[in-house]
Design a protein around this motif. Structure first.
Motif, PDB file in Angstrom:
ATOM      1  N   ASP A 177      -3.132  -6.615   9.119  1.00  0.00           N
ATOM      2  CA  ASP A 177      -3.867  -5.702  10.020  1.00  0.00           C
ATOM      3  C   ASP A 177      -3.243  -4.263   9.125  1.00  0.00           C
ATOM      4  O   ASP A 177      -4.057  -3.432   8.696  1.00  0.00           O
ATOM      5  CB  ASP A 177      -4.274  -6.187  11.460  1.00  0.00           C
ATOM      6  N   GLU A 178      -1.972  -3.849   9.202  1.00  0.00           N
ATOM      7  CA  GLU A 178      -1.191  -2.739   8.970  1.00  0.00           C
ATOM      8  C   GLU A 178      -1.735  -3.075   7.247  1.00  0.00           C
ATOM      9  O   GLU A 178      -1.708  -1.748   6.240  1.00  0.00           O
ATOM     10  CB  GLU A 178      -0.308  -3.179   8.436  1.00  0.00           C
ATOM     11  N   GLU A 179      -1.851  -4.726   6.845  1.00  0.00           N
ATOM     12  CA  GLU A 179      -1.817  -4.338   5.342  1.00  0.00           C
ATOM     13  C   GLU A 179      -3.218  -4.281   4.637  1.00  0.00           C
ATOM     14  O   GLU A 179      -2.848  -3.998   3.356  1.00  0.00           O
ATOM     15  CB  GLU A 179      -0.679  -6.176   4.736  1.00  0.00           C
ATOM     16  N   VAL A 181      -5.649  -2.259   5.872  1.00  0.00           N
ATOM     17  CA  VAL A 181      -5.301  -0.920   5.652  1.00  0.00           C
ATOM     18  C   VAL A 181      -5.007  -0.221   4.371  1.00  0.00           C
ATOM     19  O   VAL A 181      -5.363   0.361   3.301  1.00  0.00           O
ATOM     20  CB  VAL A 181      -4.910  -0.223   7.086  1.00  0.00           C
ATOM     21  N   ILE A 182      -3.567  -0.542   4.269  1.00  0.00           N
ATOM     22  CA  ILE A 182      -2.940   0.150   3.034  1.00  0.00           C
ATOM     23  C   ILE A 182      -3.585  -0.582   1.119  1.00  0.00           C
ATOM     24  O   ILE A 182      -3.831  -0.163   0.713  1.00  0.00           O
ATOM     25  CB  ILE A 182      -1.295  -0.356   2.435  1.00  0.00           C
ATOM     26  N   VAL A 183      -3.596  -1.744   1.102  1.00  0.00           N
ATOM     27  CA  VAL A 183      -5.139  -2.659   0.850  1.00  0.00           C
ATOM     28  C   VAL A 183      -6.225  -1.739   0.088  1.00  0.00           C
ATOM     29  O   VAL A 183      -6.203  -1.467  -0.980  1.00  0.00           O
ATOM     30  CB  VAL A 183      -4.418  -4.195   0.696  1.00  0.00           C
ATOM     31  N   ALA A 184      -6.815  -1.437   1.076  1.00  0.00           N
ATOM     32  CA  ALA A 184      -7.975  -0.956   0.854  1.00  0.00           C
ATOM     33  C   ALA A 184      -8.042   0.500   0.548  1.00  0.00           C
ATOM     34  O   ALA A 184      -8.485   1.210  -0.413  1.00  0.00           O
ATOM     35  CB  ALA A 184      -8.748  -0.739   1.912  1.00  0.00           C
ATOM     36  N   ARG A 185      -7.030   1.220   0.924  1.00  0.00           N
ATOM     37  CA  ARG A 185      -6.788   2.314   0.159  1.00  0.00           C
ATOM     38  C   ARG A 185      -6.286   2.610  -1.177  1.00  0.00           C
ATOM     39  O   ARG A 185      -6.388   2.900  -1.929  1.00  0.00           O
ATOM     40  CB  ARG A 185      -5.659   3.240   1.290  1.00  0.00           C
ATOM     41  N   MET A 186      -5.447   1.699  -1.567  1.00  0.00           N
ATOM     42  CA  MET A 186      -4.922   1.090  -3.011  1.00  0.00           C
ATOM     43  C   MET A 186      -5.878   1.123  -3.745  1.00  0.00           C
ATOM     44  O   MET A 186      -6.371   1.222  -4.580  1.00  0.00           O
ATOM     45  CB  MET A 186      -3.704   0.111  -2.769  1.00  0.00           C
ATOM     46  N   LEU A 187      -7.060  -0.101  -3.184  1.00  0.00           N
ATOM     47  CA  LEU A 187      -7.873  -0.195  -4.207  1.00  0.00           C
ATOM     48  C   LEU A 187      -9.741   0.348  -4.343  1.00  0.00           C
ATOM     49  O   LEU A 187     -10.374   0.021  -4.642  1.00  0.00           O
ATOM     50  CB  LEU A 187      -8.600  -2.049  -4.208  1.00  0.00           C
ATOM     51  N   GLY A 188      -9.094   1.514  -3.226  1.00  0.00           N
ATOM     52  CA  GLY A 188     -10.337   2.125  -3.105  1.00  0.00           C
ATOM     53  C   GLY A 188     -11.884   1.801  -2.440  1.00  0.00           C
ATOM     54  O   GLY A 188     -13.326   2.310  -3.064  1.00  0.00           O
ATOM     55  N   ALA A 190     -13.852   1.578   0.643  1.00  0.00           N
ATOM     56  CA  ALA A 190     -14.381   3.186   1.623  1.00  0.00           C
ATOM     57  C   ALA A 190     -14.474   2.847   2.982  1.00  0.00           C
ATOM     58  O   ALA A 190     -15.577   2.819   3.251  1.00  0.00           O
ATOM     59  CB  ALA A 190     -15.422   4.211   1.267  1.00  0.00           C
ATOM     60  N   SER A 191     -13.336   1.396   3.655  1.00  0.00           N
ATOM     61  CA  SER A 191     -14.042   1.310   5.388  1.00  0.00           C
ATOM     62  C   SER A 191     -12.018   1.051   5.839  1.00  0.00           C
ATOM     63  O   SER A 191     -11.465   0.846   5.088  1.00  0.00           O
ATOM     64  CB  SER A 191     -14.174  -0.026   4.819  1.00  0.00           C
ATOM     65  N   GLU A 192     -12.312   1.268   7.076  1.00  0.00           N
ATOM     66  CA  GLU A 192     -11.152   1.737   8.150  1.00  0.00           C
ATOM     67  C   GLU A 192     -11.416  -0.052   8.617  1.00  0.00           C
ATOM     68  O   GLU A 192     -10.976   0.184   9.587  1.00  0.00           O
ATOM     69  CB  GLU A 192     -11.214   2.342   8.999  1.00  0.00           C
ATOM     70  N   ASP A 193     -12.751  -0.677   8.746  1.00  0.00           N
ATOM     71  CA  ASP A 193     -12.465  -2.090   9.516  1.00  0.00           C
ATOM     72  C   ASP A 193     -11.872  -2.881   8.749  1.00  0.00           C
ATOM     73  O   ASP A 193     -11.886  -3.359   7.354  1.00  0.00           O
ATOM     74  CB  ASP A 193     -14.333  -1.821   9.164  1.00  0.00           C
ATOM     75  N   ILE A 194     -10.745  -3.045  10.032  1.00  0.00           N
ATOM     76  CA  ILE A 194     -10.009  -4.607   8.913  1.00  0.00           C
ATOM     77  C   ILE A 194     -10.981  -5.493   8.241  1.00  0.00           C
ATOM     78  O   ILE A 194     -10.223  -6.652   7.310  1.00  0.00           O
ATOM     79  CB  ILE A 194      -9.002  -4.529  10.022  1.00  0.00           C
TER      80      ILE A 194
END
Length: 293
Positions: A177-179, A181-188, A190-194
C-alpha cells in the motif's frame, strides 16, 4: 527444452537482526520458499570472497538450495535490521557490495531461457552492472514465463526509470500500500485510492495480475476479469521480515501448479501469515502449506 527453472534474481545478504544474523534478500527468500514447494528454484546473485560470502555458500549448500552466486571482489552484502514494537523491520542497507556487481554470464543467460518464473525487484537495480544483468536475463526468458516484479522500494535506492522499465518487462506486479502511493505520484496517476492505483498499473502495463498487500488490512489481487480480496489472518507475530517474499512465493507456486487466482491468493496469505510467526525470513514451511491436493 522444457521450461522448469524458477529464478530469484537480485540481492543476497546477511540480515543483521537483533537476535543474530540470518540470510536475507528478497529474491533469495523467494527462491527458498519456491524450492519448498518442490520447484527447481535457485537464487541468482553475488557474494564476496570473504567469510560472510563463504558462510552464505555453505548455508545454501547445507539447506539444499540451488544457487548461482558469483564470488566477486566486493564485500558480501549486509543489512542492519531493527524492529519496532509491532515487529515491523527498519533497514540500513550497505552500499557497493557484492550483489551490486552480479555478472551476466552465458550460463545465466542459458538458465533464463528455461525459466518458468523469474522474480526480481528494484533494489538490486540500484547499480548499473546488476541492473544490466537483470534486464538481460528478463529479456532472455520465454514469452510465457512469469516475470514477477516484487517492487520492494527501499530507502533512496530506486528511480522512475528503474520502476517504469521494470513494469514494462514484468507481467505480474507485487506492491504494498505504501509503495502504491509512491509509484502513483512518480508516474502521475491522479488517485489516492490504492486499489484504483493497482488496477490502473495492471491495465496501463498490460499485466496478468497486480498483487496489492496492505499489511494487517488485507490484500488484493487484480486480474483480467476480476479481483480477489482477502483479510489478513491474526497471528502472534515474531517479525515480518520476509513475509512479503513468502507471499509472492506461495502465490506463484499455486498459480504455476494450475490453481486459479483466488486459490493462489489464499495460499500466499497463508504462507505469509505462517512466516510472520517465525523469526527471520526463511523458516521451514509445514507440509500442509506446501502440499496441493
Amino acid at each position: 527444452m522444457k521450461n522448469e527453472c524458477i529464478i530469484g534474481l537480485g540481492e543476497v545478504l546477511w540480515d543483521m537482526l537483533p537476535e543474530g544474523r540470518k540470510i536475507g534478500g528478497a529474491p533469495a527468500n523467494f527462491a527458498w520458499h519456491m524450492a519448498q514447494f518442490g520447484y527447481d528454484a535457485r537464487a541468482v546473485s553475488a557474494v564476496g570472497k570473504d567469510a560472510d560470502g563463504e558462510a552464505i555458500l555453505g548455508n545454501f549448500a547445507e539447506r539444499g538450495l540451488k544457487a548461482e552466486l558469483a564470488q566477486v571482489d566486493y564485500p558480501t552484502g549486509r543489512v542492519e535490521v531493527t524492529l519496532d514494537a509491532e515487529g515491523i523491520p527498519q533497514y540500513r542497507i550497505l552500499t557497493d557490495v557484492a550483489w551490486d556487481h552480479i555478472p551476466c554470464t552465458e550460463a545465466l543467460r542459458t538458465m533464463a531461457r528455461t525459466a518458468r518464473c523469474i522474480c526480481f525487484g528494484s533494489l538490486a537495480q540500484r547499480s548499473e552492472e546488476s541492473r544490466r544483468t537483470i534486464t538481460t536475463l528478463l529479456d532472455e526468458a520465454p514469452r510465457e514465463a512469469l516475470r514477477v516484479f516484487d517492487i520492494n522500494l527501499r530507502q533512496q535506492f530506486y528511480s522512475r526509470e528503474v520502476v517504469t522499465e521494470s513494469l514494462r518487462r514484468c507481467n505480474v506486479l507485487k506492491i504494498n500500500d505504501e509503495e502504491a502511493v509512491i509509484v502513483a505520484r512518480m508516474l502521475g496517476i491522479a488517485s489516492e485510492d490504492i486499489c484504483e492505483i493497482a488496477e490502473r498499473l495492471r491495465v496501463d502495463y498490460g499485466l496478468r495480475a497486480t498483487i496489492l498487500t496492505c499489511g494487517s488490512r488485507g490484500s488484493h489481487v487484480f486480474y483480467d476479469g476480476g479481483r480477489s480480496d482477502l483479510t489478513t489472518p491474526k497471528v502472534k507475530v515474531a517479525d515480518t521480515v520476509g513475509a512479503g517474499d513468502s507471499f509472492t512465493a506461495g502465490f506463484c507456486a499455486a498459480w504455476l501448479h494450475g490453481c486459479d487466482i483466488a486459490t493462489a491468493h489464499a495460499r500466499g496469505v497463508a504462507v505469509s501469515a505462517y512466516v510472520c510467526t517465525c523469526e527471520g525470513a526463511t523458516p521451514h514451511l509445514p507440509e500442509e502449506l506446501t502440499r496441493f491436493e
